[in-house]
Design an enzyme around this catalytic site. Sequence first.
Site, PDB file in Angstrom:
ATOM      1  N   SER A 226     -26.739  10.147 -30.099  1.00 32.52           N
ATOM      2  CA  SER A 226     -25.628  11.095 -30.023  1.00 32.52           C
ATOM      3  C   SER A 226     -24.341  10.361 -29.696  1.00 32.52           C
ATOM      4  O   SER A 226     -24.355   9.328 -29.008  1.00 32.52           O
ATOM      5  CB  SER A 226     -25.897  12.144 -28.937  1.00 32.52           C
ATOM      6  OG  SER A 226     -24.748  12.941 -28.695  1.00 32.52           O
ATOM      7  N   TYR A 239     -27.946  14.873 -20.569  1.00 28.37           N
ATOM      8  CA  TYR A 239     -28.135  14.680 -22.006  1.00 28.37           C
ATOM      9  C   TYR A 239     -27.516  13.356 -22.450  1.00 28.37           C
ATOM     10  O   TYR A 239     -28.151  12.571 -23.166  1.00 28.37           O
ATOM     11  CB  TYR A 239     -27.502  15.856 -22.754  1.00 28.37           C
ATOM     12  CG  TYR A 239     -27.665  15.827 -24.257  1.00 28.37           C
ATOM     13  CD1 TYR A 239     -28.825  16.299 -24.857  1.00 28.37           C
ATOM     14  CD2 TYR A 239     -26.650  15.352 -25.080  1.00 28.37           C
ATOM     15  CE1 TYR A 239     -28.978  16.287 -26.240  1.00 28.37           C
ATOM     16  CE2 TYR A 239     -26.791  15.330 -26.463  1.00 28.37           C
ATOM     17  CZ  TYR A 239     -27.949  15.807 -27.031  1.00 28.37           C
ATOM     18  OH  TYR A 239     -28.094  15.790 -28.402  1.00 28.37           O
TER      19      TYR A 239
END
Length: 332
Positions: A226, A239
């Site tokens: 990501s 995250y």
Amino acid sequence: MPPSRSASRSRATAAEQRRIQNKADGRKPAAAKKAATKSSKPAPVQAGPRRQPANPLPKQHLRKPGLEAELSPSPRFDAPDYRGSGKLEGRVALITGGDSGIGRAVAVLFAREGADVAIVYLCEDADADATAASVEREGRRCLRLRGDVTEMAFCEDAVQRTLDAFGRLDVLVNNAAFQQHAESIETLSLEHFDLTVRTNLYGYFQMAKAALPHLPEGGSIINTGSVTGIAGSSQLLDYSATKGAIHALTKSLASNVIDRGIRVNAVAPGPVWTPLNPADRPAEEVAKFGQDTDMHRPAQPEEIAPAYVFLAAPVCSSYITGIVLPITGSVG
């Protein structure tokens, strides 16, 4: 892992995700209160063969783990302008989080390139059925594997069932993820942090560990990282940490298995229109999702999936291993 225990575990994890979501939904993030309105908004950039949906998107908030069937507009995964050319002919891929979003788009393009596909998913049966139908329309076989990647026994079972069904395994795509914004470290509970790490990091490690003994020379692992693992995110501490760890795991594992002729790479997307974010953010913020990129819109899954084909196919990327490929809609 027995199917009944696997199904029970899937339901328990989905319930755990919803408990964390409900706590987060009960708070009103400061950013949501102060949402700024601009008198003039930059036009979204369209650089592909067809125009993609852009802001404002419909306000919506999905119940975790999030169903693609409930998302509006429906994410675009079918890439009608993409033409297959047999880059993965005769190969077999196992994709976690393959029922929706990026996973579904990757499954469809892998099938278009000639691969049979096994998809792992938590409990979203309707989405998994839709993905399987799309793969089968491409003339390939699709195996649905319902279970929880936080359980090592399930990961081993998923690999074995793939081998039993198709006789081989060439590509592992680690893509399943859990994400839930938290306004501050004080509001990020240990339960929340633990579930993120177990899903996003342990899940990737366990699937790789289960799959590697069966991958041949020329096989590959592709991890979904990501942009948050590169730049961080103030309200996605857990995250972002797991995605940064996935990037490091990718490079380290690539070094570890390079002598076996197995390549390990990662794709690091920016904002992508999948069930992950509408099952995370307040409806008002979902309407603006992706507008802060240089392209002023989120990606559609079909815009990300060709990168996975490139990294999976030895004919394209036999000399590429240990990279993290950012696809962020922004410069740099």
